[in-house]
Design a protein around this motif. Structure first.
Motif, PDB file in Angstrom:
ATOM      1  N   LYS A 177       0.833  -1.206   0.000  1.00 38.59           N
ATOM      2  CA  LYS A 177       0.000   0.000   0.000  1.00 38.59           C
ATOM      3  C   LYS A 177       0.866   1.254   0.000  1.00 38.59           C
ATOM      4  CE  LYS A 177      -4.223  -1.670   2.218  1.00 38.59           C
ATOM      5  NZ  LYS A 177      -5.187  -1.358   3.291  1.00 38.59           N
ATOM      6  N   LEU A 178       1.890   1.243   0.843  1.00 41.34           N
ATOM      7  CA  LEU A 178       2.742   2.424   0.927  1.00 41.34           C
ATOM      8  C   LEU A 178       3.484   2.673  -0.380  1.00 41.34           C
ATOM      9  CD1 LEU A 178       4.121   2.033   4.531  1.00 41.34           C
ATOM     10  CD2 LEU A 178       2.986   4.056   3.644  1.00 41.34           C
ATOM     11  N   MET A 179       3.797   1.598  -1.082  1.00 39.58           N
ATOM     12  CA  MET A 179       4.527   1.764  -2.336  1.00 39.58           C
ATOM     13  C   MET A 179       3.627   2.285  -3.451  1.00 39.58           C
ATOM     14  SD  MET A 179       7.573   0.865  -1.579  1.00 39.58           S
ATOM     15  CE  MET A 179       8.333   0.773  -3.198  1.00 39.58           C
ATOM     16  N   THR A 180       2.318   2.121  -3.303  1.00 35.16           N
ATOM     17  CA  THR A 180       1.448   2.373  -4.455  1.00 35.16           C
ATOM     18  C   THR A 180       0.357   3.427  -4.212  1.00 35.16           C
ATOM     19  OG1 THR A 180       0.072   0.540  -3.696  1.00 35.16           O
ATOM     20  CG2 THR A 180       1.706   0.035  -5.374  1.00 35.16           C
ATOM     21  N   MET A 181      -0.044   3.619  -2.970  1.00 34.81           N
ATOM     22  CA  MET A 181      -1.217   4.468  -2.727  1.00 34.81           C
ATOM     23  C   MET A 181      -0.865   5.953  -2.704  1.00 34.81           C
ATOM     24  SD  MET A 181      -3.269   2.485   0.259  1.00 34.81           S
ATOM     25  CE  MET A 181      -4.886   3.228   0.203  1.00 34.81           C
ATOM     26  N   SER A 182      -1.891   6.768  -2.580  1.00 37.15           N
ATOM     27  CA  SER A 182      -1.674   8.185  -2.288  1.00 37.15           C
ATOM     28  C   SER A 182      -1.614   8.318  -0.772  1.00 37.15           C
ATOM     29  CB  SER A 182      -2.819   9.037  -2.832  1.00 37.15           C
ATOM     30  OG  SER A 182      -3.920   8.984  -1.956  1.00 37.15           O
ATOM     31  N   SER A 183      -0.867   9.307  -0.307  1.00 40.84           N
ATOM     32  CA  SER A 183      -0.703   9.426   1.146  1.00 40.84           C
ATOM     33  C   SER A 183      -2.046   9.713   1.805  1.00 40.84           C
ATOM     34  CB  SER A 183       0.322  10.505   1.492  1.00 40.84           C
ATOM     35  OG  SER A 183       0.043  11.706   0.816  1.00 40.84           O
ATOM     36  N   ALA A 184      -2.899  10.514   1.152  1.00 43.27           N
ATOM     37  CA  ALA A 184      -4.197  10.820   1.757  1.00 43.27           C
ATOM     38  C   ALA A 184      -5.054   9.550   1.855  1.00 43.27           C
ATOM     39  CB  ALA A 184      -4.921  11.882   0.941  1.00 43.27           C
ATOM     40  N   ASP A 185      -5.105   8.753   0.775  1.00 45.07           N
ATOM     41  CA  ASP A 185      -5.876   7.500   0.822  1.00 45.07           C
ATOM     42  C   ASP A 185      -5.358   6.593   1.933  1.00 45.07           C
ATOM     43  OD1 ASP A 185      -7.696   8.031  -1.148  1.00 45.07           O
ATOM     44  OD2 ASP A 185      -6.488   7.169  -2.762  1.00 45.07           O
ATOM     45  N   PHE A 186      -4.025   6.489   2.001  1.00 42.11           N
ATOM     46  CA  PHE A 186      -3.433   5.621   3.018  1.00 42.11           C
ATOM     47  C   PHE A 186      -3.825   6.090   4.415  1.00 42.11           C
ATOM     48  CE2 PHE A 186       0.027   4.445   5.915  1.00 42.11           C
ATOM     49  CZ  PHE A 186       0.055   3.074   5.724  1.00 42.11           C
ATOM     50  N   LEU A 187      -3.714   7.377   4.642  1.00 40.75           N
ATOM     51  CA  LEU A 187      -3.989   7.914   5.985  1.00 40.75           C
ATOM     52  C   LEU A 187      -5.472   7.872   6.319  1.00 40.75           C
ATOM     53  CD1 LEU A 187      -1.423  10.770   5.677  1.00 40.75           C
ATOM     54  CD2 LEU A 187      -1.436   9.099   7.548  1.00 40.75           C
ATOM     55  N   GLU A 188      -6.314   7.995   5.287  1.00 39.74           N
ATOM     56  CA  GLU A 188      -7.758   7.956   5.550  1.00 39.74           C
ATOM     57  C   GLU A 188      -8.197   6.568   6.009  1.00 39.74           C
ATOM     58  OE1 GLU A 188      -9.306   9.653   1.988  1.00 39.74           O
ATOM     59  OE2 GLU A 188      -9.120  11.711   2.771  1.00 39.74           O
ATOM     60  N   GLU A 189      -7.346   5.567   5.770  1.00 41.70           N
ATOM     61  CA  GLU A 189      -7.666   4.248   6.323  1.00 41.70           C
ATOM     62  C   GLU A 189      -7.388   4.213   7.825  1.00 41.70           C
ATOM     63  OE1 GLU A 189      -5.812   1.081   4.129  1.00 41.70           O
ATOM     64  OE2 GLU A 189      -6.960   1.513   2.304  1.00 41.70           O
ATOM     65  N   TRP A 190      -6.653   5.216   8.318  1.00 41.99           N
ATOM     66  CA  TRP A 190      -6.329   5.263   9.746  1.00 41.99           C
ATOM     67  C   TRP A 190      -7.135   6.327  10.482  1.00 41.99           C
ATOM     68  CZ3 TRP A 190      -2.797   2.068  12.211  1.00 41.99           C
ATOM     69  CH2 TRP A 190      -1.966   1.291  11.393  1.00 41.99           C
ATOM     70  N   PHE A 191      -7.266   7.491   9.845  1.00 42.21           N
ATOM     71  CA  PHE A 191      -7.784   8.662  10.567  1.00 42.21           C
ATOM     72  C   PHE A 191      -9.018   9.255   9.892  1.00 42.21           C
ATOM     73  CE2 PHE A 191      -3.113   8.553  11.025  1.00 42.21           C
ATOM     74  CZ  PHE A 191      -3.041   8.286  12.387  1.00 42.21           C
ATOM     75  N   GLU A 192      -9.722  10.103  10.663  1.00 44.85           N
ATOM     76  CA  GLU A 192     -10.910  10.768  10.130  1.00 44.85           C
ATOM     77  C   GLU A 192     -10.795  12.287  10.233  1.00 44.85           C
ATOM     78  OE1 GLU A 192     -13.989   9.075  12.519  1.00 44.85           O
ATOM     79  OE2 GLU A 192     -13.388  10.123  14.348  1.00 44.85           O
ATOM     80  N   THR A 193      -9.843  12.797  11.058  1.00 42.32           N
ATOM     81  CA  THR A 193      -9.709  14.245  11.231  1.00 42.32           C
ATOM     82  C   THR A 193      -8.913  14.835  10.068  1.00 42.32           C
ATOM     83  OG1 THR A 193      -9.631  13.847  13.601  1.00 42.32           O
ATOM     84  CG2 THR A 193      -9.014  16.041  12.846  1.00 42.32           C
ATOM     85  N   ASP A 194      -9.599  15.624   9.253  1.00 46.05           N
ATOM     86  CA  ASP A 194      -8.985  16.086   8.000  1.00 46.05           C
ATOM     87  C   ASP A 194      -7.677  16.851   8.203  1.00 46.05           C
ATOM     88  OD1 ASP A 194      -9.089  16.282   5.091  1.00 46.05           O
ATOM     89  OD2 ASP A 194      -9.407  18.418   5.450  1.00 46.05           O
ATOM     90  N   PRO A 195      -7.618  17.852   9.117  1.00 48.32           N
ATOM     91  CA  PRO A 195      -6.346  18.573   9.269  1.00 48.32           C
ATOM     92  C   PRO A 195      -5.194  17.668   9.710  1.00 48.32           C
ATOM     93  CG  PRO A 195      -8.098  19.595  10.574  1.00 48.32           C
ATOM     94  CD  PRO A 195      -8.664  18.348  10.002  1.00 48.32           C
ATOM     95  N   LEU A 196      -5.519  16.636  10.494  1.00 44.22           N
ATOM     96  CA  LEU A 196      -4.483  15.692  10.911  1.00 44.22           C
ATOM     97  C   LEU A 196      -3.997  14.898   9.706  1.00 44.22           C
ATOM     98  CD1 LEU A 196      -2.870  14.297  13.195  1.00 44.22           C
ATOM     99  CD2 LEU A 196      -4.771  12.691  13.422  1.00 44.22           C
ATOM    100  N   ILE A 197      -4.956  14.410   8.910  1.00 41.90           N
ATOM    101  CA  ILE A 197      -4.608  13.678   7.689  1.00 41.90           C
ATOM    102  C   ILE A 197      -3.774  14.568   6.775  1.00 41.90           C
ATOM    103  CG2 ILE A 197      -5.560  12.642   5.599  1.00 41.90           C
ATOM    104  CD1 ILE A 197      -8.031  11.850   7.325  1.00 41.90           C
ATOM    105  N   ALA A 198      -4.202  15.821   6.641  1.00 41.74           N
ATOM    106  CA  ALA A 198      -3.493  16.753   5.760  1.00 41.74           C
ATOM    107  C   ALA A 198      -2.047  16.924   6.225  1.00 41.74           C
ATOM    108  CB  ALA A 198      -4.207  18.092   5.745  1.00 41.74           C
TER     109      ALA A 198
END
Lengths: 527, 526
Positions: A177-198
């Motif tokens: 996943k880390l090799m292929t995804m976008s960082s936002a997509d990857f992080l959205e699998e972990w978090f829901e707070t947008d500024p934190l994800i950003a």
């Protein structure tokens, strides 16, 4: 009468210095040539404004390989990393997210937005730690050549495969996943707070021409987690006296090992006779001879300028022409009359000793990227600001401060006008964006230095102004970096090598390319 | 225990029917259950407007694996293709146009009129793409391997594949590995200078993707779309005579010929499981039908979270299915025309018999995506329009014509408003965009029907309107497709397989997932 050396290293950036030091350590007579008056390349501190020391380009340290710190005894030579432990994300509504060294405090801060995220944050940190450990192995090896039938290469591939299988299924999925995804997509699998994800996803765009939603940015995110200081993964730090101190430490170690370091010595051309490197000729006409020549410059300079393209196979020349070095980052260095005062956290505080990240939302950064895609600098850019003088008072006169702002996006080529004419407008956009969160900023600015990718190309010779000497995209990594078939630091010209960030494992102050190249060179010399 | 059937295939799209036909041919007792009252799913030809028939989903069947036609004798069951010498016709804002012909030489000749260097680059570029597309085609027919304990058979198959890649030669192999994760933007810029040509070629590099041509991995989609073999450099786009739906009926006939039963208007309500293994399905009528194994050609999220139900799955698996990126981004506009539109740039009416593409540059496509990225319909949409009635009279009454337009980008999730209110706006944008190249076009339109991503979800059962049953980014391929934990066509439930686009190799009218799943299921059938 021309001088004679065992090895000549072109370029006094940190990778060139590391390479030279390792070669000298093995008993070679080494000369290093730097075009500027000062060593370090992008790893320099300069007193741009009287009394104020700027880490002009690269500004934080984390990725420097521990084995290099040990081998070259850099601590004894003045490497002193001061911790840079917190990140503050001010928000447009006057609120903020603060993540500091104390996990409980960070937990409380994130919980104000989402308890789920506060809990996920710990697991996330652990997962990334696992991943950093997983890829650490790759940072330490020469990329194998998957097209070769040589048993050595097959063995290397086999070991690589075994290493990955050893990670276990779940880790492997995360790695893919880390090799292929976008960082936002990857992080959205972990978090829901947008500024934190950003804010977290911003590590995925640094130095690259990608948005947080662009596939591939997750790898860059991982790349920035590979940092390791005193055995602590993903710890970021700040070199005492500015980033230049890192180069100075390596240089001092190199000098002690017997390397001759020459500044103001710009190499014009590689000297070679029937397919073999014999030395270099400087712009002043001096000829210097050596059986081994190593270029720490980017491949466009290494192959198309220093070497003679007609001596090189077409596929290499094409690959180098297509090698993506399109810069995306700018730098704004500020000399301040007083301490910046944040609207969300007025007055002094720990947050001023850490990073201040202008990344209020993923869309904010994506919109900034949209500007750059069509040749405009971001009107509302992503900014990663730190105040080194808060951590190291020697950086500025008492009571005064320096502020280092890393900015995206600033495209190397502008659709309208050029950087000469647009530079200050870009600087204004940065200061305006910051002022929204630091009301007193405009009043306290004594001096402002604005650097575009174009300026980086002009000043330190980074073609295209790409801070990694070339995009960290899947197509330009590992055995494809810098060019398919030429990823093992060798070139088609015998005795001519590459050791810059454009070789595996890539950019950042890692020193790894310089070291790995040196090991390959020594292997060849032993033969 | 005796069951009504060996295999039940849920969903009568082209993949479901391919699987059914193949299993029936292998001697299995097969039942196909289609929710709608007609077969074909997203590969259908339907009379949306009285007297006018349209390809309501896929515009062609250019990617269909040739071996499926052979092994299932589809020609005997009424499948044959309408061919046009024109691959694509792309009118430009300046009134000129670029045409790609099936005959690459002719395309190159055409390109030479506006760029000599692009013409030179084109033939070599296209030959390389053909070589790479062949590799991808053979990849498409392989079962993905698991991380550990794979069968010797599978490993040898992959070894053979690796050897095939190796046989490309050192240079090509490296180039292949380099290009796979590349963006179409970089890939095309490396070879060409002309915006018009790059735009035209980029138009299909994001088919079904919620990505612009700058996104890593779009070069793969660009090659994937050429699996069907040489097509003058454009995506393979052969249309079955009588419409794409003819493929589905040919497959259905073949299946029935081999003894399979096919029921339409039979919506499956749930997949029945006992002690971790499947034993049949229940229809919405309450009727229960038992079978040894069930193949679902429905998208994975609907199959496992809808028909099966999350409680049957490990939490981490159902969590992954929830975050499966479907992201429908395509709408279609179907027009009944009172004559052939007049494109001044089309010097010869024959030029309109291929795909008419509106995508004048890479930036045009990227900007179209930017809108969608921010939750808006593209203000300047990328269009792929076809007038199938030009070559195949069956579509429309004499003298009249039908046009189907693929409109990109149309995000499933709109940031403002909903699809009920935006539907007609999207159609207006599309026809007005085309009308800029064909004066008087609007006055030819007798009637129109719009299918939005939401309609594809509601009417065609594609979750989020995702035509690919899951985005085909590098992160949702091979052992990551549909989600980590599913290996090949297996699901965590014994006897339950996926045979739709959600499985390897993915979307498009290839038949590959159906074929591969059928072979795996057949081999493992108790």
């Amino acid at each position: 009468m021309a001088d004679r050396y065992d090895a000549i290293v072109i370029g006094g950036g940190h990778n060139g210095l590391v390479n030279a030091a390792y070669l000298a350590r093995a008993g070679l007579r080494v000369l290093l040539l730097e075009q500027r008056h000062i060593l370090g390349g992008a790893t320099v501190s300069e007193e741009i404004y009287p009394g104020f020391k700027f880490s002009v380009f690269s500004y934080v340290v984390s990725l420097l390989r521990p084995e290099i710190i040990r081998d070259l005894q850099l601590s004894r030579h003045g490497l002193t990393i001061l911790p840079l432990e917190s990140t503050l994300t001010p928000l447009p509504n006057g609120d903020h997210i603060y993540r500091g060294p104390d996990p409980h405090e960070t937990f409380r801060n994130i919980s104000r937005f989402s308890t789920r995220d506060a809990e996920a944050y710990r697991e996330y940190g652990h997962a990334m730690y696992q991943m950093a450990k997983a890829v650490k192995y790759i940072l330490g090896i020469r990329p194998p050549d998957p097209t070769s039938f040589h048993p050595r290469e097959w063995l290397a591939l086999l070991k690589l495969g075994r290493h990955f299988l050893g990670l276990g299924e779940e880790n492997l999925y995360t790695l893919v996943k880390l090799m292929t995804m976008s960082s936002a997509d990857f992080l959205e699998e972990w978090f829901e707070t947008d500024p934190l994800i950003a804010t977290l996803s911003a590590s995925g765009i640094i130095g690259t021409f990608l948005g947080p939603r662009s596939p591939g940015s997750a790898y860059v995110l991982l790349h920035h987690y590979m940092g390791e200081i005193d055995g602590v993964f993903r710890a970021w730090g700040f070199q005492k006296g500015g980033t230049g101190g890192v180069a100075e430490a390596i240089a001092s170690s190199a000098r002690e090992l017997g390397v001759e370091l020459r500044t103001n010595a710009r190499v014009a051309k590689l000297l070679s006779r029937n397919g073999r490197a014999t030395g270099v000729v400087l712009e002043n006409g001096d000829e210097l001879h050596a059986t081994t020549v190593i270029s720490s410059l980017d491949p466009k300079l290494t192959f198309l300028k220093l070497a003679d393209p007609s001596d090189l196979p077409d596929d290499l020349v094409n690959a180098v022409r297509n090698f993506d070095t399109y810069g995306s980052s700018g730098k704004v260095n500020l000399a301040l009359d007083a301490a910046p005062d944040l609207a969300c956290l007025p007055g002094d505080g720990a947050h001023l000793r850490g990073a201040i990240s202008i990344s209020p939302s993923v869309d904010y950064i994506e919109t900034a990227y949209d500007d750059a895609k069509y040749g405009k600098f971001s009107r509302r850019p992503y900014i990663d600001a730190i105040i080194p003088s808060m951590i190291d008072p020697d950086m500025a006169p008492p009571g005064k401060h320096v502020m280092s702002c890393f900015v995206q996006y600033a495209p190397y080529k502008l659709a309208e006008g050029d950087w000469e004419s647009q530079r200050e407008a870009f600087g204004d956009a940065v200061v305006d964006s910051l002022s929204q969160y630091i009301p007193n900023l405009k009043k306290i600015i004594l001096h402002r230095q604005v650097l575009s990718p174009w300026d980086m190309e002009q000043q330190i010779g980074l073609t295209g102004g790409n801070i990694f000497q070339g995009e960290l995209s899947l197509s330009q990594l590992f055995f494809l970096r810098p060019a398919p078939g030429y990823a093992q630091y060798r070139t088609p010209i015998r005795g001519y090598y590459q050791c810059g960030s454009a070789t595996h494992p890539g950019g950042g102050i890692t020193g790894a390319p310089g070291r790995l190249a040196a090991l390959e060179i020594l292997k060849d010399l032993r033969k | 225990m005796s069951t009504d059937f060996d295999v039940i295939v849920v969903g009568g799209g082209h993949n479901g029917l391919t699987a059914a036909a193949w299993l029936a041919k292998a001697g299995r007792k097969v039942l196909v259950l289609e929710r709608r009252d007609k077969l074909g799913g997203a590969a259908s030809t339907e009379e949306l407007i009285p007297g006018f028939r349209f390809n309501t989903g896929a515009p062609d069947a250019g990617l269909l694996l040739p071996r499926i036609i052979q092994e299932l004798d589809l020609h005997k069951h009424g499948l044959d293709f309408v061919d046009s010498p024109v691959a694509a016709f792309a009118p430009q804002p300046d009134g000129s146009a670029v045409t790609l012909w099936r005959d690459a030489e002719r395309s190159a000749f055409e390109i030479a009129t506006f760029s000599a260097s692009d013409a030179r680059a084109f033939l070599a570029f296209q030959k390389q793409n053909e070589r790479f597309a062949e590799v991808i085609a053979s990849l498409a027919q392989l079962r993905p391997f698991a991380i550990s304990n794979n069968s010797i058979r599978l490993m040898t198959a992959w070894a053979r594949f690796a050897l095939g890649v190796r046989r490309l030669g050192r240079r090509d192999m490296m180039e292949f590995l380099r290009v796979l994760p590349l963006s179409a933007y970089h890939y095309l810029n490396e070879h060409f200078e002309s915006d018009a040509l790059k735009g035209l070629l980029a138009s299909f590099s994001t088919t079904g993707l919620m990505q612009g041509p700058r996104a890593s991995g779009t070069a793969f989609m660009f090659l994937y779309q050429q699996m069907g073999g040489a097509n003058g450099g454009y995506r393979s786009s052969l249309v079955p005579r009588g419409g794409v739906g003819q493929l589905s009926s040919a497959l259905a006939h073949a299946a029935q010929g081999f003894g399979a039963q096919v029921r339409t208007g039979a919506p499956v309500q749930s997949i029945l499981v006992a002690s971790g293994s499947v034993h049949g399905v229940r229809l919405s009528t309450g009727e229960e039908i038992s079978a040894k194994s069930v193949l679902s050609s429905v998208d994975p999220r609907t199959t496992f979270l809808g028909l099966l139900g999350a409680p049957q799955l490990e939490p981490r698996i159902s969590c992954r299915l929830r975050s499966l990126k479907l992201r429908g981004s395509t709408a279609t506009v179907h027009l009944a025309l009172n004559g052939v539109p007049d494109f001044p740039a089309a010097t010869d009416p024959q030029l309109l018999t291929g795909t008419i593409v509106i995508c004048p540059s890479l930036d045009y496509a990227e900007r179209a995506f930017d809108d969608a990225k921010h939750g808006r319909v593209s203000t300047h949409p990328v269009l792929e329009a076809r007038i199938p009635s030009l070559l195949d009279p069956g579509y429309a009454p004499a003298g009249k014509h039908t046009m189907s337009m693929i409109v990109r980008y149309a995000p499933y999730r709109l940031r403002e408003g909903d699809w009920e209110s935006r539907r007609e706006r999207l159609a207006d944008l599309a026809v007005e965009t085309l009308a800029q190249h064909a004066p008087g076009f609007l006055s030819l339109i007798l009637d129109r029907k719009v299918i939005t991503p939401l309609d594809y979800e509601r009417e065609y059962g594609l979750a989020e309107g995702g035509e690919l049953h899951g985005q085909m980014g590098l992160d949702q391929m091979l052992l990551m497709r549909p989600v980590p934990g599913f290996i090949g066509y297996h699901s965590p439930i014994a006897g339950l397989y996926i045979c739709g686009a959600g499985a390897h190799p993915g979307g498009g009218v290839t038949g590959a997932p159906g074929l591969n799943a059928a072979r795996q299921a057949n081999a493992e059938l108790r």
